[in-house]
Scaffold this motif. Structure first.
Motif, mmCIF file in Angstrom:
data_model
loop_
_atom_site.group_PDB
_atom_site.id
_atom_site.type_symbol
_atom_site.label_atom_id
_atom_site.label_comp_id
_atom_site.label_asym_id
_atom_site.label_seq_id
_atom_site.Cartn_x
_atom_site.Cartn_y
_atom_site.Cartn_z
ATOM 1 N N ALA A 1 0.829 -1.206 0.000
ATOM 2 C CA ALA A 1 0.000 0.000 0.000
ATOM 3 C C ALA A 1 0.865 1.257 0.000
ATOM 4 N N PRO A 2 0.585 2.210 -0.905
ATOM 5 C CA PRO A 2 1.335 3.466 -0.946
ATOM 6 C C PRO A 2 0.750 4.491 0.019
ATOM 7 N N PRO A 3 1.470 5.577 0.325
ATOM 8 C CA PRO A 3 0.919 6.630 1.186
ATOM 9 C C PRO A 3 -0.217 7.368 0.493
ATOM 10 N N MET A 4 -1.105 7.957 1.280
ATOM 11 C CA MET A 4 -2.321 8.589 0.767
ATOM 12 C C MET A 4 -2.206 10.102 0.601
ATOM 13 N N ILE A 5 -1.131 10.693 1.053
ATOM 14 C CA ILE A 5 -1.046 12.159 1.077
ATOM 15 C C ILE A 5 -1.010 12.755 -0.331
ATOM 16 N N GLY A 6 -1.649 13.919 -0.465
ATOM 17 C CA GLY A 6 -1.536 14.717 -1.675
ATOM 18 C C GLY A 6 -2.235 14.183 -2.907
ATOM 19 N N LEU A 7 -3.104 13.193 -2.757
ATOM 20 C CA LEU A 7 -3.718 12.589 -3.942
ATOM 21 C C LEU A 7 -4.576 13.594 -4.712
ATOM 22 N N GLY A 8 -5.287 14.448 -3.985
ATOM 23 C CA GLY A 8 -6.113 15.440 -4.655
ATOM 24 C C GLY A 8 -5.289 16.417 -5.469
ATOM 25 N N LEU A 9 -4.110 16.750 -4.981
ATOM 26 C CA LEU A 9 -3.220 17.648 -5.718
ATOM 27 C C LEU A 9 -2.669 16.976 -6.961
ATOM 28 N N LEU A 10 -2.327 15.695 -6.863
ATOM 29 C CA LEU A 10 -1.850 14.965 -8.046
ATOM 30 C C LEU A 10 -2.956 14.873 -9.094
ATOM 31 N N ALA A 11 -4.190 14.690 -8.644
ATOM 32 C CA ALA A 11 -5.316 14.628 -9.577
ATOM 33 C C ALA A 11 -5.535 15.963 -10.272
ATOM 34 N N ALA A 12 -5.101 17.045 -9.625
ATOM 35 C CA ALA A 12 -5.344 18.386 -10.152
ATOM 36 C C ALA A 12 -4.261 18.865 -11.112
ATOM 37 N N ILE A 13 -3.182 18.102 -11.277
ATOM 38 C CA ILE A 13 -2.174 18.483 -12.270
ATOM 39 C C ILE A 13 -2.801 18.367 -13.652
ATOM 40 N N PRO A 14 -2.784 19.421 -14.463
ATOM 41 C CA PRO A 14 -3.429 19.357 -15.781
ATOM 42 C C PRO A 14 -2.889 18.209 -16.628
ATOM 43 N N GLU A 15 -3.789 17.521 -17.307
ATOM 44 C CA GLU A 15 -3.402 16.395 -18.152
ATOM 45 C C GLU A 15 -2.380 16.805 -19.201
ATOM 46 N N GLN A 16 -2.540 18.009 -19.746
ATOM 47 C CA GLN A 16 -1.627 18.444 -20.792
ATOM 48 C C GLN A 16 -0.192 18.539 -20.278
ATOM 49 N N ASP A 17 -0.024 18.896 -19.007
ATOM 50 C CA ASP A 17 1.328 18.962 -18.436
ATOM 51 C C ASP A 17 1.986 17.586 -18.429
#
Length: 465
Positions: free
Chosen positions: A206-222
């Protein structure tokens, strides 16, 4: 209002372009942007984003309760949390994501609850095309896509997972010896007949759960801009995106979560874990991993569906709102020297330090944040030593998604037994570096060539994240 959105868009574009410079040096200790928190103890991974509005804190707490507390066998008086199994690996999300952090592989005195085996077989002709399109792999015919090592009363666990450790040493350029270990996995005492002769197993911790919402918010184009599948720049790094099936929209989209970027978003990742890890259904994952020959339908269930849409939303909100701890010791000379060594070795080519999130509807805490996760969220060939031989959508058996490094230095504070890499085999950060192969081999070799002072500096840098 249009003018305001335009200004935000220009600001986001400007920050995103600036973020593409390689490799940027982190100036702010706020790795998770304005939501970063200053806790550095065992609960460092378990707090909500610091900038989460007070009106959303109750939603976070409710989601936390369903994430943390055990689910029970149906029928039960606690009908909001019943329906466990009949086959499962753990009875709560926290059972694997210990204190919202990393799990650990089994040891002499540790169980295997936070490490499990994904299962698959090679495709067998045209009939498997739909399975590949929807699941990314072909499940083992009897035991499904994951080995369940526990069961409710009246049922039998699928089998026992046994891990043995092969110990060896690796010599560095200056003659230093580093203790290493290699896992050997066995599936013993299968209760539903033999596994397929060509079964493929992939251990996952199991990986850590922190910051998942921020990773989801990185624009796909980036992410697409950073991808270089054909290594057109000739630097030996050919990161590529995974393309996966989105169950809600019923289309193929970019993957960014899971060890092989096999999930498109936090909701699908969460509901897939409920179904696979705990045998609990939801509208998004209406079937567990129990196959027809295992007879799970004879047991009572916890409702249609066992995770209501309301509870699913609370859990996904919780998972998207866990804060990233701030960095520590950034001003120490050893840490600065370690950061320079990290960049010079080429580690930042995959562990991309800086990103800027886009605008997320109804989530100002996740929007337009400068973050430092140290990942490109892309797939990379990590060589035969780490290969599992099991594909997942476009990812092949040698490829893994670059894991974020933020919060790394607190991993063993949160869970003293935490392991590194996809199966937790690395007991230390140094071991994890030395396992890097394939595209990452030059960076690992650069570490091998450093003297003890510079190696220690790099490790201090990693522990400051």
């Amino acid at each position: 209002m249009k003018k305001l959105h335009l200004l935000f868009g220009v600001a986001a574009l400007s920050l995103a372009c600036e973020a593409m410079s390689s490799p940027p040096t982190q100036q702010s200790p706020k790795s998770g942007g304005d939501g970063s928190i200053g806790l550095a103890n065992q609960n460092a991974y378990s707090l909500p984003q610091a900038n989460l509005p007070m009106t959303k804190r109750l939603d976070f707490s409710v989601g936390n309760s369903f994430f943390r507390n055990p689910w029970v066998v149906a029928p039960a008086s606690t009908d909001a949390r019943d329906g466990l199994g009949p086959l499962f690996n753990t009875n709560s999300c926290q059972g694997c994501h210990i204190k919202d952090g990393r799990g650990n592989p089994p040891g002499e005195t540790l169980s295997s609850v936070s490490l499990f085996l994904r299962l698959a077989i090679p495709p067998r002709g045209e009939k498997d095309r739909e399975l590949l399109e929807r699941h990314g792999f072909v499940p083992e015919p009897v035991y499904g896509s994951q080995l369940q090592t526990a069961a409710i009363p009246g049922s039998k666990a699928e089998a026992e997972l046994v891990v043995e450790w092969e110990r060896f040493e690796e010599e560095l350029a200056d003659g230093s010896l580093v203790a290493m270990r290699r896992p050997i996995y066995r599936i013993e005492n299968p209760n539903y007949g033999p596994l397929a002769n060509d079964v493929q197993i992939s251990p996952r911790v199991a990986p850590p759960m922190i910051g998942l919402g921020l990773l989801a918010a990185i624009p796909e184009q980036d992410l697409l801009t950073n991808a270089d599948p054909d290594d057109s720049d000739g630097n030996g790094i050919s990161g590529r995106t995974n393309k996966v099936w989105d169950r809600a929209s019923e289309q193929t989209v970019l993957g960014r979560f899971g060890w092989k970027a096999g999930e498109p978003n936090i909701m699908q990742q969460s509901m897939g874990a409920f179904a696979g890890d705990m045998g609990i259904t939801s509208a998004l994952a209406p079937f567990t991993d129990c196959t027809q020959s295992q007879g799970c339908e004879r047991f009572p269930h916890g409702g249609e569906f066992e995770v209501s849409d309301e509870v699913a939303n609370f859990v996904a909100f919780y998972a998207s709102s866990l804060a990233v701890p701030i960095r520590r010791d950034m001003d120490k000379s050893e840490v600065k020297a370690g950061a320079a060594a990290f960049n010079e070795a080429g580690c930042a080519a995959c562990h991309t330090p800086r990103h800027v999130t886009g605008v997320v509807a109804d989530r100002p805490d996740l929007s337009l944040q400068e973050i430092w996760p140290y990942t490109d969220l892309l797939l990379h060939d990590m060589g035969p030593g780490l290969a599992d031989g099991r594909g997942e959508f476009l990812a092949d058996g040698n490829e893994w998604r670059t894991p974020p490094l933020w919060g790394l230095g607190l991993a063993t504070t949160v869970n003293p037994a935490a392991g590194y890499l996809h199966d937790g085999r690395a007991e230390t950060l140094e071991q994890a570096i030395l396992w890097h192969d394939g595209e990452a081999r030059p960076a690992a070799d650069a570490y091998r060539e450093l003297d003890a002072t510079k190696r220690n500096a790099m490790l201090q840098f990693l522990n400051s994240l």
